[in-house]
Write a protein that holds these residues in place. Structure first.
Motif, PDB file in Angstrom:
ATOM      1  N   GLU A 108      16.364  64.047  38.031  1.00 62.05           N
ATOM      2  CA  GLU A 108      17.057  62.801  37.683  1.00 62.05           C
ATOM      3  C   GLU A 108      18.488  62.813  38.208  1.00 62.05           C
ATOM      4  OE1 GLU A 108      18.317  60.025  33.847  1.00 62.05           O
ATOM      5  OE2 GLU A 108      17.642  62.091  33.532  1.00 62.05           O
ATOM      6  N   HIS A 109      19.169  63.942  38.055  1.00 60.08           N
ATOM      7  CA  HIS A 109      20.545  64.043  38.525  1.00 60.08           C
ATOM      8  C   HIS A 109      20.610  63.868  40.039  1.00 60.08           C
ATOM      9  CE1 HIS A 109      24.707  65.229  38.798  1.00 60.08           C
ATOM     10  NE2 HIS A 109      24.415  66.302  39.510  1.00 60.08           N
ATOM     11  N   LEU A 110      19.647  64.430  40.742  1.00 66.01           N
ATOM     12  CA  LEU A 110      19.609  64.324  42.197  1.00 66.01           C
ATOM     13  C   LEU A 110      19.412  62.870  42.632  1.00 66.01           C
ATOM     14  CD1 LEU A 110      19.722  66.564  44.426  1.00 66.01           C
ATOM     15  CD2 LEU A 110      17.248  66.297  44.625  1.00 66.01           C
ATOM     16  N   GLN A 127      12.199  57.406  34.872  1.00 67.98           N
ATOM     17  CA  GLN A 127      11.449  56.487  34.011  1.00 67.98           C
ATOM     18  C   GLN A 127      11.215  55.162  34.747  1.00 67.98           C
ATOM     19  OE1 GLN A 127      13.752  56.284  30.364  1.00 67.98           O
ATOM     20  NE2 GLN A 127      13.153  58.336  29.738  1.00 67.98           N
ATOM     21  N   MET A 128      10.485  55.287  35.838  1.00 70.11           N
ATOM     22  CA  MET A 128      10.264  54.166  36.742  1.00 70.11           C
ATOM     23  C   MET A 128       9.883  52.883  36.002  1.00 70.11           C
ATOM     24  SD  MET A 128      10.270  53.210  39.950  1.00 70.11           S
ATOM     25  CE  MET A 128       9.966  54.573  41.069  1.00 70.11           C
ATOM     26  N   SER A 134      10.425  48.207  36.539  1.00 71.84           N
ATOM     27  CA  SER A 134      10.638  47.153  37.533  1.00 71.84           C
ATOM     28  C   SER A 134      12.099  47.005  37.925  1.00 71.84           C
ATOM     29  CB  SER A 134      10.095  45.820  37.021  1.00 71.84           C
ATOM     30  OG  SER A 134      10.718  45.466  35.796  1.00 71.84           O
ATOM     31  N   SER A 135      13.020  47.183  36.986  1.00 71.84           N
ATOM     32  CA  SER A 135      14.435  46.997  37.317  1.00 71.84           C
ATOM     33  C   SER A 135      14.937  48.111  38.224  1.00 71.84           C
ATOM     34  CB  SER A 135      15.282  46.939  36.038  1.00 71.84           C
ATOM     35  OG  SER A 135      15.213  48.155  35.318  1.00 71.84           O
ATOM     36  N   ILE A 136      14.481  49.339  37.992  1.00 70.38           N
ATOM     37  CA  ILE A 136      14.859  50.451  38.865  1.00 70.38           C
ATOM     38  C   ILE A 136      14.171  50.310  40.215  1.00 70.38           C
ATOM     39  CG2 ILE A 136      14.667  52.951  39.208  1.00 70.38           C
ATOM     40  CD1 ILE A 136      15.037  53.297  36.213  1.00 70.38           C
ATOM     41  N   ARG A 137      12.906  49.931  40.178  1.00 73.25           N
ATOM     42  CA  ARG A 137      12.127  49.798  41.415  1.00 73.25           C
ATOM     43  C   ARG A 137      12.765  48.813  42.384  1.00 73.25           C
ATOM     44  NH1 ARG A 137      10.472  49.973  45.585  1.00 73.25           N
ATOM     45  NH2 ARG A 137       8.354  49.975  46.426  1.00 73.25           N
ATOM     46  N   GLU A 138      13.336  47.747  41.867  1.00 68.30           N
ATOM     47  CA  GLU A 138      13.957  46.730  42.718  1.00 68.30           C
ATOM     48  C   GLU A 138      15.161  47.256  43.493  1.00 68.30           C
ATOM     49  OE1 GLU A 138      14.914  43.591  40.068  1.00 68.30           O
ATOM     50  OE2 GLU A 138      12.827  42.928  39.798  1.00 68.30           O
ATOM     51  N   LYS A 139      15.755  48.347  43.023  1.00 68.48           N
ATOM     52  CA  LYS A 139      16.934  48.905  43.672  1.00 68.48           C
ATOM     53  C   LYS A 139      16.568  49.928  44.750  1.00 68.48           C
ATOM     54  CE  LYS A 139      19.514  48.461  39.346  1.00 68.48           C
ATOM     55  NZ  LYS A 139      20.197  49.207  38.245  1.00 68.48           N
ATOM     56  N   MET A 140      15.280  50.197  44.894  1.00 69.15           N
ATOM     57  CA  MET A 140      14.832  51.280  45.768  1.00 69.15           C
ATOM     58  C   MET A 140      13.944  50.764  46.890  1.00 69.15           C
ATOM     59  SD  MET A 140      13.699  54.261  43.110  1.00 69.15           S
ATOM     60  CE  MET A 140      14.933  55.324  42.340  1.00 69.15           C
ATOM     61  N   THR A 174       4.276  52.600  40.603  1.00 71.05           N
ATOM     62  CA  THR A 174       4.712  51.341  41.215  1.00 71.05           C
ATOM     63  C   THR A 174       3.492  50.603  41.747  1.00 71.05           C
ATOM     64  OG1 THR A 174       6.170  50.354  42.881  1.00 71.05           O
ATOM     65  CG2 THR A 174       5.084  52.403  43.489  1.00 71.05           C
ATOM     66  N   ASP A 175       3.646  49.307  41.961  1.00 71.15           N
ATOM     67  CA  ASP A 175       2.537  48.494  42.459  1.00 71.15           C
ATOM     68  C   ASP A 175       2.478  48.451  43.976  1.00 71.15           C
ATOM     69  OD1 ASP A 175       1.759  47.816  39.869  1.00 71.15           O
ATOM     70  OD2 ASP A 175       3.158  46.123  39.797  1.00 71.15           O
ATOM     71  N   TYR A 176       3.573  48.872  44.620  1.00 69.10           N
ATOM     72  CA  TYR A 176       3.597  48.752  46.077  1.00 69.10           C
ATOM     73  C   TYR A 176       4.524  49.778  46.713  1.00 69.10           C
ATOM     74  CZ  TYR A 176       8.218  46.598  45.611  1.00 69.10           C
ATOM     75  OH  TYR A 176       9.547  46.372  45.327  1.00 69.10           O
ATOM     76  N   LEU A 177       4.254  50.077  47.973  1.00 57.84           N
ATOM     77  CA  LEU A 177       5.150  50.848  48.822  1.00 57.84           C
ATOM     78  C   LEU A 177       5.830  49.899  49.784  1.00 57.84           C
ATOM     79  CD1 LEU A 177       3.042  53.973  49.890  1.00 57.84           C
ATOM     80  CD2 LEU A 177       5.017  53.950  48.357  1.00 57.84           C
TER      81      LEU A 177
END
Length: 308
Positions: A32-34, A66-67, A69-75, A110-113
């Motif tokens: 997580e820190h990384l 803790q994946m 939707s809000s985190i996923r949108e940033k990646m 996640t739902d997609y790559l």
């Protein structure tokens, strides 16, 4: 942090990538820190592969942050498939690709790559079958864009002839001390080992066809022969020069080694494989250092290359 668009996509990417091959060496809190450090430094691109840690690296990545939707949108998430470690072979069959992606998505929660890469060329690949797999993955929304890793121009041409989706990435090994994609173009038509064209001018090909090159093992000497930074026995002149430039730009030697790659006009992404947060911070400092033309060539020469 420098960002640029990957052509043929709607992705605006950091030119530094967090690679996740070694996450199993860390605890969940360290992972997580990384990741948090990477994001704080401006990295928005994260590279995976289904074989990293036997899939455990993807699981650790998702669990650590803790994946959601809000985190996923940033990646921007990229993963690779096509290597069958159980049987020590490559497999680009439709069945294997589809099954691999389902496993990747499950592990990453996640739902997609954003991007799927074929990891290493399969001599038995049937492009029509790959095309069917790509169409199914894209139409279902599981994968937005596609690319390859360690492919030469003709392998890309063969595949691109049959698939309807433009290949937008080619991940290749590149570091100051591993430069075959540059060497032959510099020393062309000479009786010298540096003149050997080992990859069919893949760098120029990718630039001509708007394929983004991603550099893996950016601090390695050759094929996992160890890091060149700090290796005063094999690379004394190179390290002396890099240390001098690090002092000039007030950064670490890692930043200069990174900057040597990011200075190239091809807009190459640098894939970090480190497990140390400080190394990520150091590399990110090299994202946009304006090395001069002379400094770039001096580093290239100090690594043992000739300028005819």
């Amino acid at each position: 942090m420098k960002y640029f668009p990957i052509k043929g996509t709607n992705l605006n990417v950091s030119n530094i990538v967090m690679g996740n091959m070694r996450l199993t060496q860390l605890s969940l809190s360290e992972v997580e820190h990384l990741i948090r450090t990477s994001m704080d430094e401006g990295i928005n691109f994260f590279d995976h592969a289904d074989i990293y840690g036997g899939g455990k690296c993807e699981e650790l990545f998702a669990d650590a942050i803790q994946m959601n939707s809000s985190i996923r949108e940033k990646m921007i998430l990229q993963s690779k498939c096509g290597i069958n470690t159980k049987d020590n072979m490559y497999d680009f069959s439709k069945e294997h690709i589809l099954k691999s992606v389902d496993g990747i998505l499950k592990r990453l929660k996640t739902d997609y790559l954003d991007i799927l890469l074929l990891h290493r060329p399969d001599p038995l690949m049937e492009p029509e079958e790959i095309a069917e797999a790509f169409d199914e993955l894209h139409n279902s929304g599981k994968v937005h864009y596609f690319g390859v890793s360690n492919f030469n121009p003709m392998q890309i041409e063969l595949l691109q002839k049959y698939i309807s989706h433009k290949l937008v990435v080619n991940q290749l090994q590149l570091s100051v001390t591993h430069t075959p994609m540059i060497d032959s173009g510099v020393a062309i038509n000479m009786h010298h080992d540096q003149s050997i064209n080992r990859d069919s001018s893949i760098l120029e090909y990718c630039r001509l066809h708007d394929i983004t090159v991603q550099a893996w093992s950016p601090f390695q000497n050759g094929f996992f022969q160890g890091p060149f930074l700090g290796d005063l026995e094999k690379f004394p002149k190179l390290n002396e020069l890099i240390d001098q430039l690090a002092e000039k730009y007030e950064v670490t030697n890692t930043a200069i080694a990174t900057a040597w790659i990011t200075r190239h006009p091809a807009n190459i992404q640098v894939v970090l494989g480190t497990t140390k947060a400080q190394r990520i911070q150091d590399a990110c400092a090299g994202s946009d250092i304006p090395l001069t033309r002379k400094e770039w060539y001096d580093i290239y020469k100090a690594a043992g290359n000739i300028i005819p």
